[in-house]
Design an enzyme around this catalytic site. Structure first.
Site, mmCIF file in Angstrom:
data_model
loop_
_atom_site.group_PDB
_atom_site.id
_atom_site.type_symbol
_atom_site.label_atom_id
_atom_site.label_comp_id
_atom_site.label_asym_id
_atom_site.label_seq_id
_atom_site.Cartn_x
_atom_site.Cartn_y
_atom_site.Cartn_z
ATOM 1 N N CYS A 72 -8.853 -12.387 22.218
ATOM 2 C CA CYS A 72 -8.229 -11.456 21.269
ATOM 3 C C CYS A 72 -7.000 -10.814 21.910
ATOM 4 C CB CYS A 72 -9.217 -10.411 20.791
ATOM 5 S SG CYS A 72 -10.069 -9.574 22.116
ATOM 6 N N CYS A 89 -0.739 5.987 7.145
ATOM 7 C CA CYS A 89 -2.008 5.509 7.689
ATOM 8 C C CYS A 89 -1.816 4.865 9.056
ATOM 9 C CB CYS A 89 -2.626 4.522 6.709
ATOM 10 S SG CYS A 89 -3.994 3.562 7.348
ATOM 11 N N GLU A 98 -24.506 -11.356 27.205
ATOM 12 C CA GLU A 98 -23.845 -10.217 26.569
ATOM 13 C C GLU A 98 -24.311 -8.929 27.242
ATOM 14 O OE1 GLU A 98 -21.652 -9.268 23.985
ATOM 15 O OE2 GLU A 98 -22.376 -7.247 24.422
ATOM 16 N N CYS A 110 0.848 -1.191 0.000
ATOM 17 C CA CYS A 110 0.000 0.000 0.000
ATOM 18 C C CYS A 110 0.886 1.244 0.000
ATOM 19 C CB CYS A 110 -0.896 -0.013 1.237
ATOM 20 S SG CYS A 110 -1.775 1.523 1.482
ATOM 21 N N CYS A 167 -8.354 1.248 -0.046
ATOM 22 C CA CYS A 167 -7.583 0.529 0.971
ATOM 23 C C CYS A 167 -7.512 -0.929 0.531
ATOM 24 C CB CYS A 167 -8.296 0.659 2.312
ATOM 25 S SG CYS A 167 -7.686 -0.489 3.548
ATOM 26 N N GLN A 221 -18.567 -9.467 12.705
ATOM 27 C CA GLN A 221 -17.123 -9.679 12.558
ATOM 28 C C GLN A 221 -16.643 -9.124 11.218
ATOM 29 O OE1 GLN A 221 -15.078 -10.873 14.727
ATOM 30 N NE2 GLN A 221 -16.319 -11.960 16.218
HETATM 31 N N1 SAH Z 1 -18.524 -13.767 20.496
HETATM 32 C C1 SAH Z 1 -18.991 -12.542 19.915
HETATM 33 C C2 SAH Z 1 -18.069 -11.347 20.079
HETATM 34 C C3 SAH Z 1 -17.342 -11.230 21.321
HETATM 35 S S1 SAH Z 1 -16.535 -9.674 21.461
HETATM 36 C C4 SAH Z 1 -19.233 -12.723 18.456
HETATM 37 O O1 SAH Z 1 -18.827 -13.714 17.913
HETATM 38 O O2 SAH Z 1 -19.843 -11.897 17.837
HETATM 39 C C5 SAH Z 1 -16.740 -9.421 23.187
HETATM 40 C C6 SAH Z 1 -18.158 -9.077 23.580
HETATM 41 O O3 SAH Z 1 -18.198 -8.999 25.000
HETATM 42 C C7 SAH Z 1 -18.655 -7.732 23.075
HETATM 43 O O4 SAH Z 1 -19.853 -7.949 22.368
HETATM 44 C C8 SAH Z 1 -18.877 -6.909 24.343
HETATM 45 O O5 SAH Z 1 -19.988 -6.059 24.248
HETATM 46 C C9 SAH Z 1 -19.116 -7.973 25.373
HETATM 47 N N2 SAH Z 1 -18.808 -7.661 26.785
HETATM 48 C C10 SAH Z 1 -17.865 -6.839 27.282
HETATM 49 N N3 SAH Z 1 -17.810 -6.917 28.628
HETATM 50 C C11 SAH Z 1 -18.758 -7.823 28.995
HETATM 51 C C12 SAH Z 1 -19.176 -8.358 30.258
HETATM 52 N N4 SAH Z 1 -18.621 -7.968 31.393
HETATM 53 N N5 SAH Z 1 -20.149 -9.286 30.253
HETATM 54 C C13 SAH Z 1 -20.728 -9.696 29.098
HETATM 55 N N6 SAH Z 1 -20.377 -9.223 27.885
HETATM 56 C C14 SAH Z 1 -19.404 -8.296 27.825
#
Ligand code: SAH
Length: 578
Positions: free
Chosen positions: A430, A79, A354, A73, A181, A304
């Site tokens: 992550c 960037c 969640e 790029c 991009c 995602q």
């Molecule tokens: N497994 C999900 C993404 C996970 S990302 C997927 O595949 O789409 C992490 C997620 O945890 C986010 O959506 C965020 O909002 C949530 N999160 C953050 N802190 C949290 C908590 N204390 N309890 C429950 N969820 C939480």
């Protein structure tokens, strides 16, 4: 450290920081140097120094690393979005794997992890009896470009008054013109061109942050990876776009265009999207698939960014969950329920938790769209919902999957997992540093790591996802352990054995208390632990925690009545022990 600002020096780059800066060392002092690659020998000039580390700017590459490539790029350096663009893709994968492995060893103390080169995804469950946890090869992308299914382009005006769009130069709000991009889909450029032409022809101005005037702030473009459907959403400082019909007419020329909308954002804010969406064309969402689960994605939905790799990651998570169809599974931090719905196809019941209510709305909607009815979603913090539901009783957990944000899991959440004693825990992470910390916590409380596997979701960036399979330590799995003591590869140092021995606390999943409670609830009478032990022995079941019971049985010198024997057998069956 005796160097002053702008002094130059020569250093070899040996490592890379989490932010993608090269790391060089001089007599124990650490230098962070952006735009360098592991293996480079560079000349650098001092920018800022602290006691034990400092920052320097790359002046000249004296000897390039064999992993160095010309960043494809043209604006990679300005960037800053792709920290690893000067590194070959193969080298990036190695770097990411290495980073996760090192964190697990250094922070988690998992020095018995065995790195395996071959792909073991299809192996039988029986083979998992092997004593050493295994670190499997990273799952890389087949094509590491154009994988991002979502892009947000800011609009503005340059000094000459021309309309520009591109990206913000690292940590500023200056727009660098760049409409293609290489991580984004090819259609992005086409869409931006149509919007710019439309704006020019109709004298529609880009938004000016300073003056809080002008109309078009951002353009959001999303594309379904499997369906090819495209969505365009213009974020505007107003409620409508003049001659919107012309804009729609232009945009539907793009192959796959399915939805055109505007997002109303009249606030003076850095937040990109407004909350109100006005539909101009199409159903207001696009569809996409991860595995065979269909998702409806609206402009505000979380989804995602790399569904192709997400699919690989979640397939691995599903495989590690080892489901047979009878399990109760928890999916903590479930977002829009992607993993929950994946698991629901192979589990008896799935519970998702969640914190963001809108994500749960999407999750429920996605379950309905796919006709999946064995999932239940809870809005709230994992560390609050799980203990609450556990204390209420009745809810089992055979498998618990967690996919927390970078900070990892709260200890309250981990403690509840330990108390619930699921047979398996699948940890999707992550951030391998917090992963290592949380795995250590679980492994000191009755769990053991079986497999670890990284997945590259963000090629040319530094982040890496990791999925881990943990299983509950069963006393009988310890009897068969074959270990070679001592130093060297594949061998287990003695102090490690001691550590493991201290961590090992035998537990039985189904306790005598649970059996007693079940019988009392169902049959209305109490049974003695000794009687349960006797029935278990008769049936040839393992008797880990019955040593006291055996003593008591001797004292009782009685046998249970047929009625009690039948109730106990029923309970054992209920808990899946016979
Ligand atoms: N497994 C999900 C993404 C996970 S990302 C997927 O595949 O789409 C992490 C997620 O945890 C986010 O959506 C965020 O909002 C949530 N999160 C953050 N802190 C949290 C908590 N204390 N309890 C429950 N969820 C939480």
């Amino acid at each position: 450290m005796d160097k002053k600002k702008n002094d130059t020096f020569v250093v070899a780059i040996e490592d890379m920081s989490d932010e993608g800066a090269g790391i060089g060392r001089q007599d124990g002092y650490i230098w962070f140097i952006k735009d360098t690659v592991i293996g480079d020998l560079v000349e650098a000039s001092v920018m800022k120094t602290k006691k034990s580390y400092g920052f320097a700017r790359l002046v000249k590459i004296l000897r390039p690393s064999s992993d160095r490539i010309q960043p494809p790029c043209p604006v990679a350096r300005q960037c800053g979005g792709c920290q690893l663009q000067a590194m070959s893709y193969e080298a990036q994968l190695k770097f990411k794997e290495h980073k996760a492995y090192n964190n697990l060893v250094r922070i988690g103390g998992f020095d018995d992890l065995v790195r395996v080169e071959r792909d073991e995804t299809e192996e039988s469950r029986g083979e998992e009896k092997k004593e050493s946890p295994r670190f499997l090869p990273i799952m890389g992308m087949d094509h590491p470009w154009r994988y991002r299914n979502k892009a947000q382009f800011p609009f503005g005006t340059d000094k000459e008054g021309n309309l520009v769009t591109g990206f913000y130069a690292g940590r500023t709000h200056t727009i660098i013109p760049q409409e293609d991009c290489l991580l984004g889909v090819e259609e992005n450029g086409q869409v931006l061109k149509i919007i710019k032409e439309f704006m020019g022809q109709n004298r529609i101005k880009a938004y000016d942050e300073q003056r809080h005037e002008g109309l078009v702030r951002h353009v959001l473009i999303r594309k379904g990876f499997r369906t090819g459907q495209i969505m365009v959403c213009l974020v505007i400082n107003g409620r409508e776009i003049p001659r919107a019909d012309r804009l729609v007419k232009g945009l539907i020329q793009v192959k796959g265009m399915t939805s055109v909308s505007i997002s109303v954002n009249t606030e003076k804010t850095n937040v990109i999207m407004g909350t109100e969406i006005v539909n101009l064309y199409g159903p207001g969402y696009i569809e996409d698939y991860i595995g065979n689960i269909k998702y409806q994605i609206s402009p505000l939905s979380f989804y995602q960014v790399n569904p192709e790799q997400t699919e690989k990651l979640y397939k691995t998570a599903l495989e590690y969950a080892g489901l047979t169809g009878s399990e109760a599974v928890w999916d903590l931090y479930c977002g829009i329920g992607t993993i929950s719905l994946f698991l629901a196809q192979k589990a008896k019941q799935v519970y998702g938790v969640e914190i963001i209510p809108q994500a749960i709305d999407d999750a429920r909607q996605n379950a309905a769209v796919n006709g999946i009815d064995n999932v239940e979603f809870f809005v709230g913090k994992a560390e609050e919902v799980l203990p609450r539901e556990y204390e209420r009783g009745h809810i089992r957990a055979d498998v618990i999957v967690v996919d927390p944000p970078r900070k990892g899991c709260d200890t309250k959440c981990l403690d509840t997992i330990v108390a619930m004693e699921p047979e398996r825990v699948v940890y999707v992470s992550c951030d391998s540093a917090t992963l290592a910390r949380d795995l250590r916590y679980l492994c000191d409380r009755g769990y053991e790591v079986r497999k670890v596997r990284c997945c590259d979701m963000f090629g040319w960036g530094v982040h890496v996802e990791t999925v881990v399979m943990l299983s509950h330590k069963k006393p009988d799995s310890v009897i068969n352990v074959k270990v070679e003591f001592g130093e060297g590869e594949g061998k287990v140092p003695l102090d490690n054995i001691a550590k493991r021995a201290a961590a090992y606390k035998p537990k039985e999943r189904v306790t005598y208390k649970m059996i007693k409670e079940y019988i009392e609830a169902k049959y209305g009478f109490k049974v003695h632990t000794a009687y349960i032990a006797e029935v278990k022995r008769e049936l040839g079941l393992p008797m880990y925690d019955a040593s006291n019971a055996e003593e008591e049985l001797k004292q009782l010198r009685k046998h249970p009545t047929t009625e009690k024997v039948e109730a106990i057998k029923d309970a054992l069956k209920y808990f899946g022990m016979t």
